[in-house]
Each structure stands twice: as structure tokens, then as C-alpha cells.
Write a protein that holds these residues in place. Structure first.
Motif, PDB file in Angstrom:
ATOM      1  N   HIS A   6      31.234  32.956  44.298  1.00 49.47           N
ATOM      2  CA  HIS A   6      31.954  34.214  44.117  1.00 49.47           C
ATOM      3  C   HIS A   6      31.299  35.111  43.067  1.00 49.47           C
ATOM      4  CE1 HIS A   6      35.120  32.875  46.739  1.00 49.47           C
ATOM      5  NE2 HIS A   6      35.141  31.741  46.093  1.00 49.47           N
ATOM      6  N   GLN A   7      29.995  35.043  42.984  1.00 52.01           N
ATOM      7  CA  GLN A   7      29.271  35.822  41.989  1.00 52.01           C
ATOM      8  C   GLN A   7      29.497  37.326  42.164  1.00 52.01           C
ATOM      9  OE1 GLN A   7      25.185  34.718  41.680  1.00 52.01           O
ATOM     10  NE2 GLN A   7      24.935  35.695  39.698  1.00 52.01           N
ATOM     11  N   GLU A   8      29.483  37.796  43.398  1.00 50.77           N
ATOM     12  CA  GLU A   8      29.713  39.228  43.653  1.00 50.77           C
ATOM     13  C   GLU A   8      31.113  39.644  43.217  1.00 50.77           C
ATOM     14  OE1 GLU A   8      29.589  42.574  47.197  1.00 50.77           O
ATOM     15  OE2 GLU A   8      29.089  40.515  47.685  1.00 50.77           O
ATOM     16  N   LEU A   9      32.109  38.808  43.526  1.00 56.61           N
ATOM     17  CA  LEU A   9      33.485  39.110  43.132  1.00 56.61           C
ATOM     18  C   LEU A   9      33.613  39.127  41.613  1.00 56.61           C
ATOM     19  CD1 LEU A   9      36.458  39.658  43.630  1.00 56.61           C
ATOM     20  CD2 LEU A   9      36.788  37.184  43.920  1.00 56.61           C
ATOM     21  N   THR A  10      33.021  38.174  40.922  1.00 54.46           N
ATOM     22  CA  THR A  10      33.127  38.169  39.460  1.00 54.46           C
ATOM     23  C   THR A  10      32.492  39.428  38.868  1.00 54.46           C
ATOM     24  OG1 THR A  10      31.170  36.755  39.184  1.00 54.46           O
ATOM     25  CG2 THR A  10      33.313  35.657  39.196  1.00 54.46           C
ATOM     26  N   GLN A  11      31.427  39.912  39.477  1.00 48.11           N
ATOM     27  CA  GLN A  11      30.813  41.157  38.995  1.00 48.11           C
ATOM     28  C   GLN A  11      31.721  42.354  39.251  1.00 48.11           C
ATOM     29  OE1 GLN A  11      27.758  41.382  37.197  1.00 48.11           O
ATOM     30  NE2 GLN A  11      28.775  43.326  36.783  1.00 48.11           N
ATOM     31  N   ILE A  12      32.366  42.379  40.420  1.00 50.92           N
ATOM     32  CA  ILE A  12      33.297  43.470  40.740  1.00 50.92           C
ATOM     33  C   ILE A  12      34.475  43.447  39.768  1.00 50.92           C
ATOM     34  CG2 ILE A  12      34.954  44.279  42.480  1.00 50.92           C
ATOM     35  CD1 ILE A  12      32.897  43.373  44.619  1.00 50.92           C
ATOM     36  N   LEU A  13      35.011  42.268  39.489  1.00 54.15           N
ATOM     37  CA  LEU A  13      36.108  42.133  38.535  1.00 54.15           C
ATOM     38  C   LEU A  13      35.679  42.598  37.144  1.00 54.15           C
ATOM     39  CD1 LEU A  13      37.329  38.660  39.737  1.00 54.15           C
ATOM     40  CD2 LEU A  13      38.807  40.677  39.591  1.00 54.15           C
ATOM     41  N   HIS A  14      34.491  42.180  36.738  1.00 55.42           N
ATOM     42  CA  HIS A  14      33.956  42.559  35.421  1.00 55.42           C
ATOM     43  C   HIS A  14      33.792  44.076  35.325  1.00 55.42           C
ATOM     44  CE1 HIS A  14      31.772  41.868  31.685  1.00 55.42           C
ATOM     45  NE2 HIS A  14      30.988  42.852  32.077  1.00 55.42           N
ATOM     46  N   ASP A  15      33.210  44.663  36.360  1.00 50.46           N
ATOM     47  CA  ASP A  15      32.999  46.109  36.372  1.00 50.46           C
ATOM     48  C   ASP A  15      34.327  46.875  36.362  1.00 50.46           C
ATOM     49  OD1 ASP A  15      30.277  45.591  36.462  1.00 50.46           O
ATOM     50  OD2 ASP A  15      30.075  46.069  38.590  1.00 50.46           O
ATOM     51  N   CYS A  16      35.307  46.387  37.092  1.00 47.02           N
ATOM     52  CA  CYS A  16      36.608  47.041  37.137  1.00 47.02           C
ATOM     53  C   CYS A  16      37.270  46.985  35.759  1.00 47.02           C
ATOM     54  CB  CYS A  16      37.500  46.400  38.196  1.00 47.02           C
ATOM     55  SG  CYS A  16      39.052  47.301  38.460  1.00 47.02           S
ATOM     56  N   ALA A  17      37.228  45.826  35.121  1.00 49.46           N
ATOM     57  CA  ALA A  17      37.812  45.703  33.781  1.00 49.46           C
ATOM     58  C   ALA A  17      37.145  46.667  32.806  1.00 49.46           C
ATOM     59  CB  ALA A  17      37.702  44.266  33.288  1.00 49.46           C
ATOM     60  N   ALA A  47      42.736  45.928  33.470  1.00 49.97           N
ATOM     61  CA  ALA A  47      41.612  45.323  32.744  1.00 49.97           C
ATOM     62  C   ALA A  47      41.916  43.869  32.387  1.00 49.97           C
ATOM     63  CB  ALA A  47      41.300  46.122  31.479  1.00 49.97           C
ATOM     64  N   ASP A  48      43.139  43.616  31.952  1.00 54.69           N
ATOM     65  CA  ASP A  48      43.519  42.254  31.558  1.00 54.69           C
ATOM     66  C   ASP A  48      43.515  41.294  32.743  1.00 54.69           C
ATOM     67  OD1 ASP A  48      43.794  43.077  28.940  1.00 54.69           O
ATOM     68  OD2 ASP A  48      45.991  43.075  28.964  1.00 54.69           O
ATOM     69  N   ILE A  49      44.128  41.690  33.867  1.00 60.26           N
ATOM     70  CA  ILE A  49      44.188  40.777  35.016  1.00 60.26           C
ATOM     71  C   ILE A  49      42.798  40.565  35.614  1.00 60.26           C
ATOM     72  CG2 ILE A  49      44.825  42.509  36.764  1.00 60.26           C
ATOM     73  CD1 ILE A  49      46.179  38.900  36.659  1.00 60.26           C
ATOM     74  N   CYS A  50      41.977  41.609  35.636  1.00 54.04           N
ATOM     75  CA  CYS A  50      40.615  41.441  36.165  1.00 54.04           C
ATOM     76  C   CYS A  50      39.820  40.457  35.309  1.00 54.04           C
ATOM     77  CB  CYS A  50      39.896  42.779  36.232  1.00 54.04           C
ATOM     78  SG  CYS A  50      40.470  43.846  37.567  1.00 54.04           S
ATOM     79  N   ALA A  51      39.923  40.598  34.002  1.00 50.33           N
ATOM     80  CA  ALA A  51      39.208  39.685  33.098  1.00 50.33           C
ATOM     81  C   ALA A  51      39.723  38.258  33.266  1.00 50.33           C
ATOM     82  CB  ALA A  51      39.363  40.145  31.652  1.00 50.33           C
ATOM     83  N   PHE A  52      41.040  38.112  33.439  1.00 49.87           N
ATOM     84  CA  PHE A  52      41.616  36.783  33.601  1.00 49.87           C
ATOM     85  C   PHE A  52      41.157  36.131  34.909  1.00 49.87           C
ATOM     86  CE2 PHE A  52      44.887  33.718  34.750  1.00 49.87           C
ATOM     87  CZ  PHE A  52      44.894  32.929  33.600  1.00 49.87           C
ATOM     88  N   VAL A  53      41.167  36.895  35.989  1.00 51.69           N
ATOM     89  CA  VAL A  53      40.737  36.348  37.279  1.00 51.69           C
ATOM     90  C   VAL A  53      39.249  35.999  37.237  1.00 51.69           C
ATOM     91  CG1 VAL A  53      40.503  36.791  39.758  1.00 51.69           C
ATOM     92  CG2 VAL A  53      42.590  37.470  38.565  1.00 51.69           C
ATOM     93  N   GLU A  54      38.451  36.835  36.598  1.00 50.92           N
ATOM     94  CA  GLU A  54      37.028  36.525  36.444  1.00 50.92           C
ATOM     95  C   GLU A  54      36.859  35.181  35.731  1.00 50.92           C
ATOM     96  OE1 GLU A  54      32.949  38.225  34.335  1.00 50.92           O
ATOM     97  OE2 GLU A  54      34.822  39.312  34.026  1.00 50.92           O
TER      98      GLU A  54
END
Length: 110
Positions: A6-17, A47-54
Motif C-alpha cells: 500500500h505504498q501509493e496509498l500511504t503517500q496519498i494519505l501523507h500528502d493529504c495530511a 490531517a489527524d485521521i490521514c496520519a493515523f491511517v498511514e
């Protein structure tokens, strides 16, 4: 659920946060901060939920799908609020785009 998968998803989550944090700060600098209150609140939530899911993905949490479903809802709400201000504030336009992209990516694994 290996985080390499899920590397792409973690990057999307990081960028969104990061984009939400930028929007949060930029909204606080606007002349009418009170008008931006809901945008500011949702920027923080998102930002908080994206960082947590990442983080959950990187530690192979068994709750990633459920967390991603919640994250998608928060991202969608933040994106819709930012979209209301997008015509006048570039930071809100970019934030809405990042949120909608992240919501879609999260729905794909939820």
C-alpha cells in the motif's frame, strides 16, 4: 496487510495530511477566520485521521479497512467544505483535490 503493498496509498494519505495542515494554517491567516471555522476544524480532523491511517498501514494493523472507511468519510467532508472556499482561496482548492483523491483511495481498500 503489508505496508509495501500500500505504498501509493500511504503517500496519498501523507500528502493529504500535509495539504490539510497547510490549509489549516492558511485559513487561520485569512481576514475572516470565523467564516473559515468549519474548514479549519475539518482540516485538523482530516490531517489527524490521514496520519493515523498511514501509521496503521505501516504497522500492518488488522483494522486498516475499517479505519480507511472512516478516513474516506472525513476526507469527503473536508473536501466538500474546502470546495466552498476554493474559488477565493487557492489553499482550499488544493486541499479539496487532495481530500477527494484520498477519499477515493481509502474507499478502494475499505
Amino acid at each position: 496487510m503489508a505496508h509495501e503493498q500500500h505504498q501509493e496509498l500511504t503517500q496519498i494519505l501523507h500528502d493529504c495530511a500535509a495539504t490539510c495542515n497547510h490549509c489549516f494554517y492558511a485559513c487561520l491567516q485569512e481576514d475572516d477566520v470565523k467564516m473559515m471555522a468549519e474548514c479549519i476544524r475539518l482540516d485538523r480532523e482530516c490531517a489527524d485521521i490521514c496520519a493515523f491511517v498511514e501509521q496503521a498501514i505501516t504497522r500492518s494493523s488488522p483494522f486498516v479497512a475499517e479505519l480507511a472507511a472512516v478516513c474516506a468519510k472525513v476526507c469527503e467532508a473536508c473536501g466538500k467544505e474546502c470546495e466552498k472556499h476554493a474559488e477565493h482561496h487557492e489553499h482550499c482548492r488544493r486541499c479539496a483535490e487532495a481530500c477527494f483523491k484520498c477519499a477515493e483511495a481509502c474507499r478502494n481498500i475499505a
